[in-house]
Motif scaffolding. Sequence first.
Motif, PDB file in Angstrom:
ATOM      1  N   ARG A  59       0.819  -1.218   0.000  1.00 27.46           N
ATOM      2  CA  ARG A  59       0.000   0.000   0.000  1.00 27.46           C
ATOM      3  C   ARG A  59       0.854   1.271   0.000  1.00 27.46           C
ATOM      4  N   THR A  60       2.164   1.107  -0.140  1.00 25.57           N
ATOM      5  CA  THR A  60       3.079   2.245  -0.125  1.00 25.57           C
ATOM      6  C   THR A  60       3.969   2.230  -1.362  1.00 25.57           C
ATOM      7  N   ASN A  61       4.045   3.378  -2.040  1.00 28.42           N
ATOM      8  CA  ASN A  61       4.943   3.526  -3.187  1.00 28.42           C
ATOM      9  C   ASN A  61       5.296   5.002  -3.334  1.00 28.42           C
ATOM     10  N   THR A  64       2.373   7.550  -3.197  1.00 28.76           N
ATOM     11  CA  THR A  64       1.335   7.433  -2.167  1.00 28.76           C
ATOM     12  C   THR A  64       0.930   8.779  -1.587  1.00 28.76           C
ATOM     13  N   SER A  72       1.115   0.278  -6.999  1.00 28.17           N
ATOM     14  CA  SER A  72       2.405  -0.186  -6.504  1.00 28.17           C
ATOM     15  C   SER A  72       2.981  -1.209  -7.468  1.00 28.17           C
ATOM     16  N   SER A 106       7.635  -1.992  -4.438  1.00 31.26           N
ATOM     17  CA  SER A 106       7.144  -2.420  -3.122  1.00 31.26           C
ATOM     18  C   SER A 106       7.504  -3.874  -2.841  1.00 31.26           C
ATOM     19  N   ALA A 264      -2.003  -3.039  -7.506  1.00 35.70           N
ATOM     20  CA  ALA A 264      -0.582  -3.247  -7.820  1.00 35.70           C
ATOM     21  C   ALA A 264      -0.456  -4.049  -9.103  1.00 35.70           C
ATOM     22  N   TRP A 287       5.027   7.700 -11.668  1.00 33.91           N
ATOM     23  CA  TRP A 287       5.479   8.114 -10.357  1.00 33.91           C
ATOM     24  C   TRP A 287       6.199   9.462 -10.443  1.00 33.91           C
TER      25      TRP A 287
END
Length: 290
Positions: A59-61, A64, A72, A106, A264, A287
């Motif tokens: 859940r983190t990239n 975020t 992700s 991730s 993802a 990103w």
Amino acid sequence: MSANGDATKPPTILEKIYAQRQQDVEAAEATPGTRPEEIDAYLQMGLAPPLIPLVPRLRTNPSTATASPSLSLMAEIKRASPSKGDIAPHVNPARQALLYAQAGASVISVLTEPTWFKGSLLDMRLVRQAIDALGPARPAVLRKEFIFCEYQIAEARLHGADTVLLIVAMLTQEQLARLYAYSLSLGMEPLVEVNNAREMTRALEVGAKVVGVNNRNLHDFSVDMGTTSGLVDMVRERDVVLCALSGIQGPEDVRLYKEQGVNAVLVGESLMRAKDTTAFIRELLAWPGA
């Protein structure tokens, strides 16, 4: 005999791999130093490196904290495949893993199947050692493998995996539930792979929190990018991290999956062939810095 119990049909690619891996595991279990009781003893001694939890990591990239967070990335290290043959046979897994980690992945998925994918447990161990210096922010390490027994999960944990792949298509429901529970007992939330609605139902029945929809049919290795799209609604109201696996080649694929609610993507071949890995990742996922 095929997985469906039909002795008249020739074995599919998945069935051939499964049969070979059964022989490989039998050999490993009989070899002094890698016998099941020895692997268990090493685990009980606390020799497996520390885990990081899969769900929070997915859940983190790098996007975020932005106004429009992207998906992700599960970045794969893959030397070869049954459908494409050699992809990057001379890759340095440790160096490739650092590239993935520094670009914001991730998860780093490492193929450890030796015959068709030309991978090994050593590849995964070196990947883990290479990214350990990054500390708690490092990617999670996935053992990408054709797993059918607890032994494979135990050796994955000992060699530094944070998670393992469980493929619904090659497991009975009893096997799936048992291996899922055993993974959890070692602290690993598995990535449970499905290819159709029936398999998705089976994954949800065992309580899977991370489900990967493989756009590639493992029986004939055909790819249909709509496979993931067709299963999104089955998890829309559930606390499930949904991942699209296989066939992702460019930003348009990622944009579509983002719109549909996928969390993802797992990318292997396109990353292994990219001339500039970092630039490709940032463009693929939109990103910051792309």
